[in-house]
Design a protein around this motif. Structure first.
Motif, PDB file in Angstrom:
ATOM      1  N   TRP A  86       0.858  -1.186   0.000  1.00  0.00           N
ATOM      2  CA  TRP A  86       0.000   0.000   0.000  1.00  0.00           C
ATOM      3  C   TRP A  86       0.890   1.230   0.000  1.00  0.00           C
ATOM      4  CZ3 TRP A  86      -5.367  -0.092  -0.061  1.00  0.00           C
ATOM      5  CH2 TRP A  86      -5.958  -1.349   0.135  1.00  0.00           C
ATOM      6  N   ARG A  87       0.415   2.295  -0.636  1.00  0.00           N
ATOM      7  CA  ARG A  87       1.054   3.602  -0.539  1.00  0.00           C
ATOM      8  C   ARG A  87       0.079   4.546   0.144  1.00  0.00           C
ATOM      9  NH1 ARG A  87       3.985   3.577  -6.502  1.00  0.00           N
ATOM     10  NH2 ARG A  87       5.734   2.260  -5.854  1.00  0.00           N
ATOM     11  N   VAL A  88       0.618   5.403   1.007  1.00  0.00           N
ATOM     12  CA  VAL A  88      -0.227   6.238   1.858  1.00  0.00           C
ATOM     13  C   VAL A  88       0.012   7.699   1.488  1.00  0.00           C
ATOM     14  CG1 VAL A  88      -0.877   6.775   4.222  1.00  0.00           C
ATOM     15  CG2 VAL A  88      -0.009   4.492   3.671  1.00  0.00           C
ATOM     16  N   LYS A  89      -1.042   8.350   0.991  1.00  0.00           N
ATOM     17  CA  LYS A  89      -0.933   9.723   0.491  1.00  0.00           C
ATOM     18  C   LYS A  89      -1.510  10.704   1.504  1.00  0.00           C
ATOM     19  CE  LYS A  89      -1.823  10.581  -3.875  1.00  0.00           C
ATOM     20  NZ  LYS A  89      -2.559  10.859  -5.142  1.00  0.00           N
ATOM     21  N   TRP A 141       4.303   0.168   1.739  1.00  0.00           N
ATOM     22  CA  TRP A 141       4.013  -0.294   3.092  1.00  0.00           C
ATOM     23  C   TRP A 141       3.148  -1.544   3.021  1.00  0.00           C
ATOM     24  CZ3 TRP A 141       5.960   2.683   7.195  1.00  0.00           C
ATOM     25  CH2 TRP A 141       6.459   3.943   6.843  1.00  0.00           C
ATOM     26  N   THR A 142       3.264  -2.394   4.018  1.00  0.00           N
ATOM     27  CA  THR A 142       2.338  -3.516   4.146  1.00  0.00           C
ATOM     28  C   THR A 142       1.463  -3.273   5.369  1.00  0.00           C
ATOM     29  OG1 THR A 142       3.938  -4.809   5.441  1.00  0.00           O
ATOM     30  CG2 THR A 142       3.869  -5.194   3.061  1.00  0.00           C
ATOM     31  N   ILE A 143       0.240  -3.776   5.308  1.00  0.00           N
ATOM     32  CA  ILE A 143      -0.707  -3.636   6.417  1.00  0.00           C
ATOM     33  C   ILE A 143      -0.960  -5.024   6.977  1.00  0.00           C
ATOM     34  CG2 ILE A 143      -3.017  -2.898   7.090  1.00  0.00           C
ATOM     35  CD1 ILE A 143      -2.948  -0.937   4.750  1.00  0.00           C
ATOM     36  N   ALA A 144      -0.699  -5.208   8.252  1.00  0.00           N
ATOM     37  CA  ALA A 144      -0.841  -6.526   8.870  1.00  0.00           C
ATOM     38  C   ALA A 144      -1.679  -6.416  10.134  1.00  0.00           C
ATOM     39  CB  ALA A 144       0.530  -7.113   9.200  1.00  0.00           C
ATOM     40  N   THR A 145      -2.320  -7.519  10.492  1.00  0.00           N
ATOM     41  CA  THR A 145      -3.111  -7.582  11.718  1.00  0.00           C
ATOM     42  C   THR A 145      -2.201  -7.896  12.893  1.00  0.00           C
ATOM     43  OG1 THR A 145      -5.020  -8.365  10.487  1.00  0.00           O
ATOM     44  CG2 THR A 145      -5.034  -8.737  12.863  1.00  0.00           C
ATOM     45  N   VAL A 146      -2.335  -7.121  13.977  1.00  0.00           N
ATOM     46  CA  VAL A 146      -1.531  -7.328  15.178  1.00  0.00           C
ATOM     47  C   VAL A 146      -2.401  -7.991  16.236  1.00  0.00           C
ATOM     48  CG1 VAL A 146      -0.182  -6.209  16.988  1.00  0.00           C
ATOM     49  CG2 VAL A 146      -0.140  -5.304  14.652  1.00  0.00           C
ATOM     50  N   CYS A 151      -9.858 -10.882  -5.496  1.00  0.00           N
ATOM     51  CA  CYS A 151      -8.446 -11.002  -5.116  1.00  0.00           C
ATOM     52  C   CYS A 151      -8.233 -10.720  -3.630  1.00  0.00           C
ATOM     53  CB  CYS A 151      -7.601 -10.022  -5.928  1.00  0.00           C
ATOM     54  SG  CYS A 151      -7.695 -10.290  -7.708  1.00  0.00           S
ATOM     55  N   PRO A 152      -7.592 -11.641  -2.907  1.00  0.00           N
ATOM     56  CA  PRO A 152      -7.254 -11.372  -1.498  1.00  0.00           C
ATOM     57  C   PRO A 152      -6.321 -10.176  -1.393  1.00  0.00           C
ATOM     58  CG  PRO A 152      -6.992 -13.701  -2.048  1.00  0.00           C
ATOM     59  CD  PRO A 152      -7.170 -12.974  -3.345  1.00  0.00           C
ATOM     60  N   ILE A 153      -6.535  -9.338  -0.392  1.00  0.00           N
ATOM     61  CA  ILE A 153      -5.684  -8.175  -0.155  1.00  0.00           C
ATOM     62  C   ILE A 153      -4.564  -8.572   0.797  1.00  0.00           C
ATOM     63  CG2 ILE A 153      -5.587  -5.807   0.699  1.00  0.00           C
ATOM     64  CD1 ILE A 153      -7.208  -6.149  -1.869  1.00  0.00           C
TER      65      ILE A 153
END
Length: 266
Positions: A58-61, A93-98, A165-167
């Motif tokens: 992901w890119r964060v703007k 960036w990657t987004i992951a569950t904590v 598609c899985p994200i």
């Protein structure tokens, strides 16, 4: 946190919010705009837009149109904003569950493990070319050309071929992408000006968290698509060219059967 209109707040473990500052007009060439934390999410510069970069990153703007950037280095390396439109690896960036504090490995694994029926559906069909057929009406989800409306079709053609598609990094979240046009299905949170009935779905070339869907398995390969707003993808009655919109509750018209496309479409 959802900030509305496709934007998000990024909240730290301390309850503060990531804030982007505008680059000063007299800043030295090659310098980057500052990023820090604000106590109030309503402070200027706290709204961000997450844009998918492929299916992994992901890119964060920022509100200023600059990309969140991680400088090279280890712990303590700077985070700032890259103003150039050509974002690169340092803006990915990657987004992951904590796992929340107090949850053991067993609890985390159990929460992450999908039901057996859902697991079969995801592994066999997700990411492949599929048709999305209304279980109630027998019509197919269709994306019209030139970013036209999303409707229903009586038969399968190029515009009725999709990929679910899985994200990456977002467990249980998917994009619903049309194979012919390369557009994603975006659920509107509310009725737009001049619209009547239920909130609509539209086509978008971008992919933000608000455009991602979760899946509820009804039975076998029949599922429901649940939007980020908690609404359900719905096939209205009326046959070919009938509307596709969003419903607040799940019923027969919100069930869809996904299947591999006919051989001619592969």
């Amino acid at each position: 946190e959802d900030a509305g209109e496709g934007k998000i707040f990024i909240k730290s473990a301390h309850g503060t919010y990531l804030r982007a500052h505008e680059r000063a007009a007299d800043a030295e060439e090659g310098s980057f705009a500052k990023v820090d934390l604000a106590a109030d999410k309503d402070a200027a510069g706290t709204k961000w837009e997450a844009v998918a970069e492929g299916e992994t990153f992901w890119r964060v703007k920022s509100a200023h149109g600059a990309w969140l950037r991680a400088e090279e280095g280890e712990e303590g390396a700077a985070v700032n904003q890259q103003a150039n439109p050509e974002a690169g690896e340092w803006e990915n960036w990657t987004i992951a569950t904590v796992t929340k504090e107090g949850e053991g490995e067993g609890a985390a694994a159990a929460a992450a493990a999908p039901a057996e029926e859902e697991d079969t559906t995801v592994k066999r069909l997700m990411g492949h070319k599929v048709t999305v057929k209304s279980a109630a009406h027998g019509t197919f989800l269709k994306a019209n050309s030139d970013n036209g409306p999303i409707t229903q079709a009586a038969e399968v053609g190029e515009w009725e071929v999709w990929r679910v598609c899985p994200i990456q990094g977002q467990e249980g979240m998917y994009s619903l992408k049309n194979e012919a046009h390369g557009t994603n299905v975006r659920p509107n949170e509310a009725l737009q000006e001049g619209e009547e009935g239920n909130p609509k779905v539209v086509q978008t070339t971008e992919l933000t968290p608000a455009d991602c869907w979760s899946v509820e398995v009804v039975e076998g390969d029949t599922i429901r698509f649940v939007s980020a707003h908690g609404t359900y993808l719905r096939a209205a009655d009326g046959g070919a060219d009938a509307a596709v919109d969003l419903a607040a509750e799940a019923g027969e018209w919100e069930a869809w059967t996904i299947a591999h496309t006919p051989q001619a479409q592969e």
